[in-house]
Design an enzyme around this catalytic site. Sequence first.
Site, PDB file in Angstrom:
ATOM      1  N   ARG A 117      -9.524   1.254   8.822  1.00  0.00           N
ATOM      2  CA  ARG A 117      -9.413  -0.529   8.577  1.00  0.00           C
ATOM      3  C   ARG A 117     -10.135  -0.993   9.576  1.00  0.00           C
ATOM      4  NH1 ARG A 117      -3.315   1.094   9.017  1.00  0.00           N
ATOM      5  NH2 ARG A 117      -1.902  -1.043   9.499  1.00  0.00           N
ATOM      6  N   ARG A 132      11.331  -1.733  11.612  1.00  0.00           N
ATOM      7  CA  ARG A 132      10.199  -0.946  12.189  1.00  0.00           C
ATOM      8  C   ARG A 132       9.765  -2.277  13.830  1.00  0.00           C
ATOM      9  NH1 ARG A 132       5.432   1.384   9.047  1.00  0.00           N
ATOM     10  NH2 ARG A 132       3.811  -0.172  10.585  1.00  0.00           N
ATOM     11  N   LYS A 151       1.111  -0.822   0.361  1.00  0.00           N
ATOM     12  CA  LYS A 151       0.176  -0.025   0.452  1.00  0.00           C
ATOM     13  C   LYS A 151       0.985   1.549   0.028  1.00  0.00           C
ATOM     14  CE  LYS A 151      -2.078  -0.681   3.611  1.00  0.00           C
ATOM     15  NZ  LYS A 151      -1.234  -1.958   4.143  1.00  0.00           N
ATOM     16  N   ARG A 190      11.502  -6.586   5.393  1.00  0.00           N
ATOM     17  CA  ARG A 190      10.994  -5.042   5.863  1.00  0.00           C
ATOM     18  C   ARG A 190      12.317  -3.794   6.451  1.00  0.00           C
ATOM     19  NH1 ARG A 190       5.347  -1.983   5.091  1.00  0.00           N
ATOM     20  NH2 ARG A 190       5.646  -1.986   7.477  1.00  0.00           N
ATOM     21  N   ARG A 222      -0.236  -9.147  13.421  1.00  0.00           N
ATOM     22  CA  ARG A 222      -1.080  -7.599  12.363  1.00  0.00           C
ATOM     23  C   ARG A 222      -1.387  -8.191  11.570  1.00  0.00           C
ATOM     24  NH1 ARG A 222       4.127  -4.261  10.701  1.00  0.00           N
ATOM     25  NH2 ARG A 222       2.692  -2.879   9.694  1.00  0.00           N
TER      26      ARG A 222
HETATM   27  P1  AMP Z   1       0.488   0.858   8.952  1.00  0.00           P
HETATM   28  O1  AMP Z   1       2.310   1.780   9.290  1.00  0.00           O
HETATM   29  O2  AMP Z   1      -0.376   1.209   8.665  1.00  0.00           O
HETATM   30  O3  AMP Z   1       1.111  -0.194   8.962  1.00  0.00           O
HETATM   31  O4  AMP Z   1       0.650   1.602  10.649  1.00  0.00           O
HETATM   32  C1  AMP Z   1       1.201   0.852  12.067  1.00  0.00           C
HETATM   33  C2  AMP Z   1      -0.279   0.819  12.929  1.00  0.00           C
HETATM   34  O5  AMP Z   1      -0.478   2.036  13.579  1.00  0.00           O
HETATM   35  C3  AMP Z   1      -1.320   0.182  12.961  1.00  0.00           C
HETATM   36  O6  AMP Z   1      -0.398  -1.033  13.024  1.00  0.00           O
HETATM   37  C4  AMP Z   1      -2.488   0.138  13.372  1.00  0.00           C
HETATM   38  O7  AMP Z   1      -1.952  -0.064  15.162  1.00  0.00           O
HETATM   39  C5  AMP Z   1      -1.518   2.054  13.293  1.00  0.00           C
HETATM   40  N1  AMP Z   1      -2.925   2.303  12.699  1.00  0.00           N
HETATM   41  C6  AMP Z   1      -2.670   3.028  10.991  1.00  0.00           C
HETATM   42  N2  AMP Z   1      -3.831   3.063  10.507  1.00  0.00           N
HETATM   43  C7  AMP Z   1      -4.483   2.525  11.171  1.00  0.00           C
HETATM   44  C8  AMP Z   1      -6.197   3.183  11.000  1.00  0.00           C
HETATM   45  N3  AMP Z   1      -6.709   3.550  10.594  1.00  0.00           N
HETATM   46  N4  AMP Z   1      -6.859   2.427  12.369  1.00  0.00           N
HETATM   47  C9  AMP Z   1      -5.980   2.265  13.834  1.00  0.00           C
HETATM   48  N5  AMP Z   1      -5.728   1.708  13.925  1.00  0.00           N
HETATM   49  C10 AMP Z   1      -4.036   2.427  12.819  1.00  0.00           C
END
Ligand code: AMP
Length: 208
Positions: free
Chosen positions: A88, A153, A13, A122, A164
């Site tokens: 999400r 990360r 994404k 990653r 996740r």
């Molecule tokens: P990402 O970088 O998109 O993988 O997001 C990292 C973390 O941020 C996720 O595992 C969630 O804990 C939180 N997060 C990001 N976007 C959302 C969202 N739209 N709703 C809830 N938690 C989010």
Amino acid sequence: MNLIFLGPPGAGKGTHAVRLAHELNIPQISTGDMLRQHVREKTALGQEASRFMDAGELVPDDVIIGMVRQRLQQPDCANGYIFDGFPRTVAQAEALSSFTDIDAVINLIADDEVIIRRLSGRRVCSACSGTFHISRLENPTVCPDCGGTLIHRADDAEETVLNRLEVYHRQTEALIAYYRNKGLLLDVQGGGGVEENYAGVKRALKLA
Ligand code: AMP
């Protein structure tokens, strides 16, 4: 054009959203990046969000919805935007539909095994947010694009990745049916190489 990139963590994404946003000259809005910035700056929101993020759980809907609503009021969103990692949950999608219209949702499809391999290797640049796989890096700590520091990360550690993915299947996957029913979903294979997958994104959007 108002777009959403949907898909499991590590489906590509971020990679595709950054590139497409650059080509279309509209902002890429990653709620994950916004939250990480709050955590770095130790804001109240960051302090609330970090315990969910560290565990690979979703941050509560009201926190995310408020953050996104504010972001969309910025002038750079006037001609469109690309969401990456938002919405999400169905509750987030419902809230979003109350304050904006979405033109299309790209559903990036990738198997769990591909995701686990990608995420555990990653590395992310702390300066430009570029993402790389360790197998393709000459130096695993230096960004080949900008020279910034590459980090692994904490939530890309294997145990958290598994959680996740489980959270994705439990809470986010329902959005596929939600947006398909609205006639907005475009399925794109995300399991191949970056160029091949990106070409699929462009074809789906009729931009190539
Ligand atoms: P990402 O970088 O998109 O993988 O997001 C990292 C973390 O941020 C996720 O595992 C969630 O804990 C939180 N997060 C990001 N976007 C959302 C969202 N739209 N709703 C809830 N938690 C989010």
